[in-house]
Design an enzyme around this catalytic site. Structure first.
Site, short mmCIF file in Angstrom:
data_model
loop_
_atom_site.label_atom_id
_atom_site.label_comp_id
_atom_site.label_asym_id
_atom_site.label_seq_id
_atom_site.Cartn_x
_atom_site.Cartn_y
_atom_site.Cartn_z
N GLU A 80 45.28 33.07 28.36
CA GLU A 80 46.68 33.34 28.03
C GLU A 80 47.29 34.32 29.04
O GLU A 80 48.41 34.15 29.51
CB GLU A 80 46.80 33.95 26.63
CG GLU A 80 46.31 33.09 25.47
CD GLU A 80 44.82 33.25 25.18
OE1 GLU A 80 44.04 33.58 26.11
OE2 GLU A 80 44.42 33.00 24.03
N LYS A 328 56.31 51.59 37.51
CA LYS A 328 56.71 51.46 36.10
C LYS A 328 57.57 52.64 35.65
O LYS A 328 58.13 52.62 34.56
CB LYS A 328 55.47 51.32 35.22
CG LYS A 328 54.68 50.07 35.61
CD LYS A 328 53.44 49.83 34.79
CE LYS A 328 52.69 48.63 35.33
NZ LYS A 328 51.42 48.38 34.63
O1 LIG Z 1 48.13 42.07 30.72
P1 LIG Z 1 47.70 42.14 32.13
O2 LIG Z 1 46.24 42.10 32.29
O3 LIG Z 1 48.36 41.15 33.00
O4 LIG Z 1 48.11 43.59 32.71
C1 LIG Z 1 48.77 44.54 31.88
C2 LIG Z 1 47.83 45.72 31.66
O5 LIG Z 1 46.74 45.27 30.90
P2 LIG Z 1 45.21 45.36 31.42
O6 LIG Z 1 44.56 46.33 30.52
O7 LIG Z 1 44.67 44.01 31.29
O8 LIG Z 1 45.24 45.87 32.84
C3 LIG Z 1 48.53 46.81 30.86
O9 LIG Z 1 47.68 47.92 30.81
P3 LIG Z 1 47.25 48.58 29.40
O10 LIG Z 1 45.97 47.97 29.05
O11 LIG Z 1 48.31 48.33 28.43
O12 LIG Z 1 47.13 50.02 29.75
C4 LIG Z 1 49.82 47.23 31.55
O13 LIG Z 1 50.51 48.15 30.67
P4 LIG Z 1 50.77 49.68 31.07
O14 LIG Z 1 49.66 50.39 30.37
O15 LIG Z 1 52.08 50.01 30.49
O16 LIG Z 1 50.71 49.78 32.55
C5 LIG Z 1 50.73 46.04 31.77
O17 LIG Z 1 51.87 46.52 32.48
P5 LIG Z 1 53.29 45.75 32.37
O18 LIG Z 1 53.22 44.85 31.20
O19 LIG Z 1 53.43 45.04 33.65
O20 LIG Z 1 54.28 46.83 32.19
C6 LIG Z 1 50.02 44.97 32.60
O21 LIG Z 1 49.64 45.56 33.84
P6 LIG Z 1 50.25 44.99 35.24
O22 LIG Z 1 49.10 44.34 35.91
O23 LIG Z 1 50.66 46.22 35.95
O24 LIG Z 1 51.37 44.08 34.97
ZN LIG Z 2 42.12 36.56 24.56
#
Ligand SMILES: O=P(O)(O)O[C@H]1[C@H](OP(=O)(O)O)[C@@H](OP(=O)(O)O)[C@H](OP(=O)(O)O)[C@@H](OP(=O)(O)O)[C@H]1OP(=O)(O)O
Ligand SMILES: [Zn+2]
Length: 366
Positions: A80, A328
């Protein structure tokens, strides 16, 4: 046209069928077919359905590996999430094509109506998502319980020797009697834990944040970037689990009436519900995910693309920050930050960030 669940699922399966055989499920020597979850994002426009992003899933990166990523490794390899990252990359590329080649846009339009973003999703476009499995986490809890002989919800005791206290507070598949809670990716008992949140939690958050990532949200207006229909196979669909995980009367109820600047969540509830579809069976597939393809969706390359776009758009859109995490914090993402804060403090509480891979600079050789 209001695409049917079967039609949405069928266009994703047809796209998967077109992939070269080396991407297809292999038949092992013992005659068993390998198995892989599949997700796709489907564009509905002018009565046609097109699968514009497709991904098969794999195990996620353990939290302990994030510091090695340097913006190149993908953290969350569930189908997903990879499909959503591929969708975001598709949007960034289309922004670029519109600017550079004056390409006739397919999903986006230049938005000159005074929106805070130079692009927006066309009004004649609807977005759907097909998942061959129930999203892991809260939407799957009923399915997990039903699959247990012994319904006593097992705990993590001893099952995750490497689990830290923080990770214990963010359960994986265990403690399945706890419903409505934020969970990290489920993992094998003996595997080091990932701190990526479950697909149920990420999809629930996208009810408020839209399907856009922060980087794409710098350039595209989020107001139409929501899933209209999420389609699951009938035997992977728990109405109770999905309405709790994603619905306005479920765990998102505390923010269901929040009206953020873009009126996000209100728009999101056009999501016409999770449909049952008669497509039985589980997609067979290999666990392989082409790492080369994944690099186009890594944080580093998405940032590089965003910087190019910012340069082409000029003032106000430049992404000149020293390290990744400061993207961000850019002023233009203030609303997004407020929505995220609301979601994580009022509805998806216990959201623990997955840290370790947001301090890299772009100029470092990847
Ligand atoms: O859902 P993903 O894997 O495409 O990337 C998310 C981050 O999730 P992941 O843990 O898999 O790296 C997510 O990080 P958290 O786990 O929630 O900490 C990140 O959220 P922030 O913590 O607010 O950075 C999320 O950022 P955005 O949705 O783009 O604001 C996304 O990371 P990016 O790869 O920077 O998009
Ligand atoms: Zn899953």
């Amino acid at each position: 046209m209001n695409a049917s669940a079967d039609a949405i699922a069928a266009v994703v399966l047809a796209q998967f069928a077109k992939l070269p055989s080396k991407r297809k499920p292999a038949v092992r020597d013992n005659g068993l077919r390998e198995w892989v979850p599949l997700s796709g994002i489907v564009l509905e426009k002018d009565g046609h359905l097109t699968c514009i992003a497709l991904a098969t899933g794999m195990k996620c990166l353990p939290a302990s590996r994030l510091p090695d990523c340097n913006g190149i490794g993908i953290h969350d390899w569930h189908a997903e999430i990879l499909a959503l990252r591929a969708f975001n990359r598709f949007l960034l590329d289309e922004c670029h094509q519109i600017l550079e080649d004056g390409k006739t846009p397919y999903i986006l339009q230049r938005d000159n109506a005074g929106s805070s973003r130079p692009f927006k999703i066309r009004a004649d476009v609807r977005l759907h998502m097909y998942c061959s499995e129930a999203p892991c986490g809260d939407a799957s809890m009923e399915l997990i319980m039903a699959a247990q002989e012994d319904m006593t919800p097992w705990t993590d005791n001893g099952r995750h020797p490497q689990i830290t206290e923080e990770q214990r507070s963010l359960p994986g598949r265990a403690f399945f009697s706890q419903l409505g809670v934020v969970r990290r990716k489920p993992g094998r008992g003996d595997a080091p834990a990932s701190m990526s949140k479950s697909c149920s939690d990420k999809l629930a958050a996208k009810q408020g944040l839209s399907l856009l990532s922060s980087i794409t949200a710098l350039f595209v207006d989020p107001s139409r970037a929501y899933i209209d229909r999420l389609v699951l196979p009938e035997d992977r669909y728990s109405a109770t689990g999905c309405s709790r995980a994603f619905g306005p009367e479920g765990r998102l109820q505390p923010v269901a009436n929040a009206v953020w600047e873009d009126g996000n969540l209100a728009a999101a509830w056009t999501l016409s519900g999770i449909e049952e579809t008669v497509l039985g069976g589980v997609i067979q597939g290999r666990k392989a995910f082409d790492v080369r393809g994944a690099s186009a969706m890594a944080r580093r390359t998405m940032w590089a693309k965003a910087r190019e776009l910012g340069e082409a758009l000029g003032d106000g859109y430049r992404v000149d920050v020293p390290v990744y995490c400061e993207i961000k914090m850019l002023p233009s993402l203030a609303t997004r930050r407020a929505v995220k804060e609301d979601l994580r403090t009022k509805a998806l509480t216990q959201w623990i960030c997955n840290q370790g891979d947001d301090g890299f600079e772009l100029k470092q050789a990847g």
